[in-house]
Design a protein around this motif. Structure first.
Motif, PDB file in Angstrom:
ATOM      1  N   UNK A  40      21.975  -5.677  -1.411  1.00  0.00           N
ATOM      2  CA  UNK A  40      22.378  -4.613  -2.333  1.00  0.00           C
ATOM      3  C   UNK A  40      23.406  -3.705  -1.673  1.00  0.00           C
ATOM      4  N   UNK A  41      23.199  -3.418  -0.390  1.00  0.00           N
ATOM      5  CA  UNK A  41      24.124  -2.528   0.307  1.00  0.00           C
ATOM      6  C   UNK A  41      25.504  -3.154   0.376  1.00  0.00           C
ATOM      7  N   UNK A  42      25.510  -4.447   0.708  1.00  0.00           N
ATOM      8  CA  UNK A  42      26.800  -5.134   0.812  1.00  0.00           C
ATOM      9  C   UNK A  42      27.487  -5.190  -0.552  1.00  0.00           C
ATOM     10  N   UNK A  43      26.685  -5.441  -1.583  1.00  0.00           N
ATOM     11  CA  UNK A  43      27.253  -5.518  -2.920  1.00  0.00           C
ATOM     12  C   UNK A  43      27.882  -4.182  -3.320  1.00  0.00           C
ATOM     13  N   UNK A  44      27.136  -3.106  -3.073  1.00  0.00           N
ATOM     14  CA  UNK A  44      27.673  -1.784  -3.415  1.00  0.00           C
ATOM     15  C   UNK A  44      28.953  -1.524  -2.641  1.00  0.00           C
ATOM     16  N   UNK A  45      28.946  -1.897  -1.376  1.00  0.00           N
ATOM     17  CA  UNK A  45      30.133  -1.639  -0.551  1.00  0.00           C
ATOM     18  C   UNK A  45      31.322  -2.453  -1.046  1.00  0.00           C
TER      19      UNK A  45
END
Lengths: 137, 768
Positions: free
Chosen positions: B157-162
């Motif tokens: 999720x963090x990578x996706x948001x970034x």
């Protein structure tokens, strides 16, 4: 390698090479030479020792690890540039002082010399780091 | 203003150290900083309300027109108050929610750094500064979402948001630069004056599209909405802060900031209003299907952002008023509800609304906060939420062109809000379950202080609509509209269509809550289409990029030294030859000069050694021959007066031969690997390279390139650098920065070689 001639020769030549390398370093600003050539000559001296006698013996005479030499050299180069900042000049501007020594009379000393010492040390460190590692099995 | 932005950053750096001393107190004490910032901005309210924006500028990269400047008007002020005020409560909440976690100091670090970045975004008076802070919020958000980094879900999720927000950030950067190009300045207050010019500009549409790409990704608008619900993998304090009230509003801020200069055009209306309303519909549908607390809140957040976007797109005075009012309302109740949801999960370890009930008596304070926020969300008078909803309806009804469609969409949004409000603020607290939740307990004061305070604020501001309009909403609307607009907020507007719609909303919302189970089953039916959604596109894109990068790495970085050398030399020969031939500059060989005998001797030595190196079958011989070539070249240097070079070359050759010998010693016996074809190909290339270098040397003799620089160095060497050896003076003085760079490169290369050599040795050791 156990060649008596080579060993004896190396003992005599290595100090001369080191001395010569320092001469190249110091005189480099006005005469042929400089930190780069000086560093190479010094490194060649140590290599000669390592070839003639033994890598470990050569390493012992080096006192410092090659990696430490590289770091030290980079530090010298960096410091030489920072002095100019305190004098209000752009980074790495050369600053020069004239020293009055008894024998040499007037000697000009400047921060580029410190920089050149940095080059000298980095070159020795890099060359020996690679060659000595190759020699050690 | 600069200090209010620096303070959170400074505290962020110190937070890990301080936390080890303060332990449980850190939440309360850290909150003092945002509280101070909040009070500072509160003190600015009268001045801003009087219509006097504050502008402060510090020189930064003046030559590029970039300055560290800050601009405070009604819009920035509203955001700054929300960021610092809610921020203070969130920091307290963090202390209570995550206080026992071993890594909480990292959370404080990222949270406070985020706070500073977000303040920077809304206060920046320069486009480039704004962009830098904008990217900082993406990065800190990445750290916060990925806080539970041992969980796969959180990392993804963090990578996706970034990636989504970072990709939008790139578009934004392009848009901002184009905008700076079109207006001739990066200074925001100046740009705000040049709206007419910008709307007429040929680059208007590209700028608009790029800005919207930035704003829509950041504010999770359709089709980029998918990252926000996934970002709920973040710990609740981060969700409550970033993903409801602040970071996702950065896109809204950007739209509102650009409204005076970019708004009021057909493309703006269609793209922004329709983008926003599409988001609304999609998120409403997705929210109705959810039962998980935080996901419900996430989808309604997407919806709320869509609502504000729609209002900004409509762009009438009514709509701007509605946007700003709703922005305030939403920030207050959504942060509250997130904290409530966190409190419930903290106490019961349950996340599913359908499994929750009867908590009202056990968690009275949380229930109070939830009730206050829920009523505001549902839009019940006298809460501020009611005023927000009424003004949204007014905006929809008064919108030109698409009244019916917009009003219906807004109605849908309001119904969903009411539905979700009931599901979160009513269901867990005031319904009874068959088996009461035994382990539930009220959290400590840090967990419910925020919800109660923010919830009450929604009520208090609702009681004093006149003051709210005058000091908070009014200035923000004025800044968004680009001119002062009289703004009045009140509960009672008479019996009009908006009131009727409010009544319909309440009725529909309660009905939807009552019949939620059949409704969900009905909505689940098209669920099979989900994999075709935009998130699928995101995954495809990421996979595609990984595939391409893998392929091109295998192709270009294949690890064969011979391929590298072949490629490098081919290009080295082919490109300049092409230039030479195309430019008609193939040099005519000069007249055959007369030779001295020793020159001829050296030439034969070099050529003979080179041929020998190529022909021999023994590696050792080849190395020695190469060394002979090198020595020959240094002899040339000596005869032509370059003792420096000669000496260096001499030592280098010696050491190179030494290294070669040491390496060859380890290689297996010489065997023939290469085919005849490869041999002839390599021969051709090597011969070509030789011919090319010869041509180049002859050409270089004739061309005189900028003689001034070498003359200058020669003249200035002694007076400026006190040295007669020009080569050395250039190396250590005139061009010392270059030399410094080369030293670094050498050192890094040596470290690489060292690493490779060690690797080999250690492997051998392991085998033994």
């Amino acid at each position: 390698m156990n060649s008596l001639f080579l060993q004896t020769g190396a003992r005599a030549i290595k100090p001369l090479m080191l001395l010569f390398s320092v001469y190249l370093l110091l005189s480099g600003h006005n005469h042929p030479g400089g930190g780069f050539a000086g560093g190479l000559v010094a490194a060649a001296g140590f290599c000669l020792h390592a070839l003639a006698v033994d890598v470990h013996a050569a390493r012992k005479t080096l006192k410092l690890q090659p990696s430490a030499l590289i770091g030290l050299g980079l530090l010298f180069a960096l410091i030489s540039g920072i002095f100019a900042l305190f004098a209000g000049l752009p980074l790495m501007s050369g600053l020069w002082f004239t020293l009055h020594l008894p024998i040499f009379e007037e000697v000009k000393v400047g921060t580029p010399l410190i920089f050149d010492i940095g080059v000298y040390l980095v070159v020795i460190g890099i060359t020996l780091m690679i060659i000595m590692n190759l020699m050690e099995d | 203003m600069l200090y209010t932005i620096l303070a959170p950053f400074l505290l962020a750096v110190l937070a890990p150290l301080l936390h080890h001393r303060l332990k449980d107190l850190s939440g309360w004490l850290f909150a003092l900083v945002p509280l101070g910032v909040f009070l500072y901005y509160l003190s600015q309210v009268p001045q801003i309300a009087a219509g006097e924006p504050v502008y402060q500028s510090y020189a930064w990269v003046e030559s590029l027109g970039i300055s560290l400047s800050f601009y405070l008007d009604g819009l920035s002020l509203l955001f700054a108050l929300l960021i610092s005020g809610i921020g203070a409560l969130i920091v307290v909440y963090t202390g209570a929610y995550l206080g026992q976690d071993v890594n909480v100091h990292r959370f404080y670090l990222a949270l406070l750094a985020f706070m500073g970045s977000m303040l920077g975004v809304v206060l920046s008076g320069n486009l480039i500064t704004l962009f830098i802070f904008w990217e900082l919020t993406s990065i800190t958000s990445y750290l916060l979402i990925g806080y539970d980094h041992h969980k796969q879900e959180a990392r993804t999720a963090a990578l996706q948001a970034l990636l989504v927000t970072g990709g939008g950030g790139l578009a934004l950067l392009a848009g901002l630069i184009l905008m700076g190009h079109a207006t001739g300045t990066y200074d925001i207050p100046t740009i705000l004056q040049s709206g007419d010019m910008l709307r007429e500009h040929a680059l208007y549409l590209p700028i608009l599209l790029l800005l919207l790409a930035g704003a829509f990704t950041k504010s999770a608008q359709f089709p980029f909405h998918f990252w926000l619900p996934n970002a709920m993998a973040a710990p609740t304090p981060a969700s409550a802060y970033l993903h409801s009230s602040t970071m996702v509003k950065a896109g809204i801020y950007l739209l509102a900031r650009m409204q005076p200069v970019m708004g009021d055009t057909p493309p703006w209306f269609y793209l922004v209003a329709i983008g926003g309303s599409l988001t609304l519909v999609v998120s409403a549908y997705l929210a109705m299907r959810q039962v998980i607390l935080k996901k419900l809140l996430a989808y309604t957040t997407v919806g709320a952002l869509g609502l504000i976007t729609t209002c900004l797109g409509i762009g009438t005075d009514y709509a701007l008023k509605a946007a700003m009012t709703f922005l305030l309302v939403h920030a207050l109740y959504k942060a509250t509800l997130f904290m409530v949801a966190g409190g419930i999960s903290h106490s019961t370890h349950l996340y599913d609304t359908e499994k929750l009930g009867g908590l009202g008596r056990i968690m009275p304070f949380t229930a109070l906060g939830a009730g206050l926020a829920g009523l505001s969300m549902a839009g019940i008078p006298p809460f501020l939420g009611f005023i927000g909803k009424e003004s949204v309806y007014e905006a929809g009804l008064a919108s030109p062109g698409a009244m019916l469609w917009l009003t219906l969409t807004l109605l849908l949004a309001a119904v969903v809000n009411l539905f979700v409000g009931l599901l979160i603020a009513w269901k867990p607290f005031w319904t009874t379950l068959d088996a009461p939740l035994s382990e539930a307990h009220e959290g400590n004061v840090g967990l419910w202080l925020g919800p109660v305070l923010l919830g009450s604020l929604g009520l208090i501001l609702g009681f004093i609509p006149g003051t709210t309009a005058l000091y908070i909403v009014g200035p923000a609307v004025a800044a968004t509209a680009g001119e002062a607009i009289p703004v009045s907020l009140s509960h009672w507007h008479g019996f009009n269509l908006a009131l009727l719609l409010s009544v319909i909303t309440v009725a529909l919302g309660i009905l939807a809550y009552r019949f939620r189970h059949p409704l969900r089953r009905l909505l689940e039916a098209p669920g099979r289409l989900d994999p075709a959604g935009p998130e699928r596109g995101y995954h495809r894109l990421v996979e595609g990029m990984l595939w391409v990068s893998k392929k091109q790495t295998c192709l270009l970085q294949n690890g064969y030294l011979r391929v590298y050398i072949f490629t490098v030399i081919s290009f080295l020969v082919a490109l300049p030859i092409y230039t030479l031939v195309a430019g008609g500059g193939v040099p005519i060989p000069p007249e055959w000069p007369s030779f001295k005998l020793y020159e001829l001797g050296i030439a034969f030595l070099i050529a003979g050694a080179a041929i020998g190196a190529a022909c021999t079958n023994s590696r050792l011989t080849a190395v020695v021959c190469l060394g002979a070539v090198g020595y020959g070249v240094s002899l040339v240097y000596i005869f032509y007066g370059a003792p420096d070079l000669a000496m260096t070359q001499f030592v280098i050759e010696t050491l190179t031969v030494l290294i070669f010998v040491l390496v060859l010693y380890r290689l297996p016996r010489f065997t023939h690997f290469t085919s005849e074809f490869v041999k002839y190909r390599d021969m051709l290339l090597a011969g070509g390279a030789g011919v090319f270098v010869t041509i180049l040397t002859i050409a270089a003799l004739k061309v005189e390139i900028a003689p001034t620089i070498s003359t200058y160095f020669a003249e200035q060497s002694v007076p400026m650098a006190h040295g007669r050896n020009i080569v050395n003076v250039i190396l250590v003085d005139f061009r010392s920065l270059d030399t410094m760079g080369e030293l670094l490169v050498l050192a890094i290369a040596a470290l690489g070689a060292y690493g490779l050599l060690r690797l080999n040795k250690d492997e051998k050791k392991d085998k033994v």
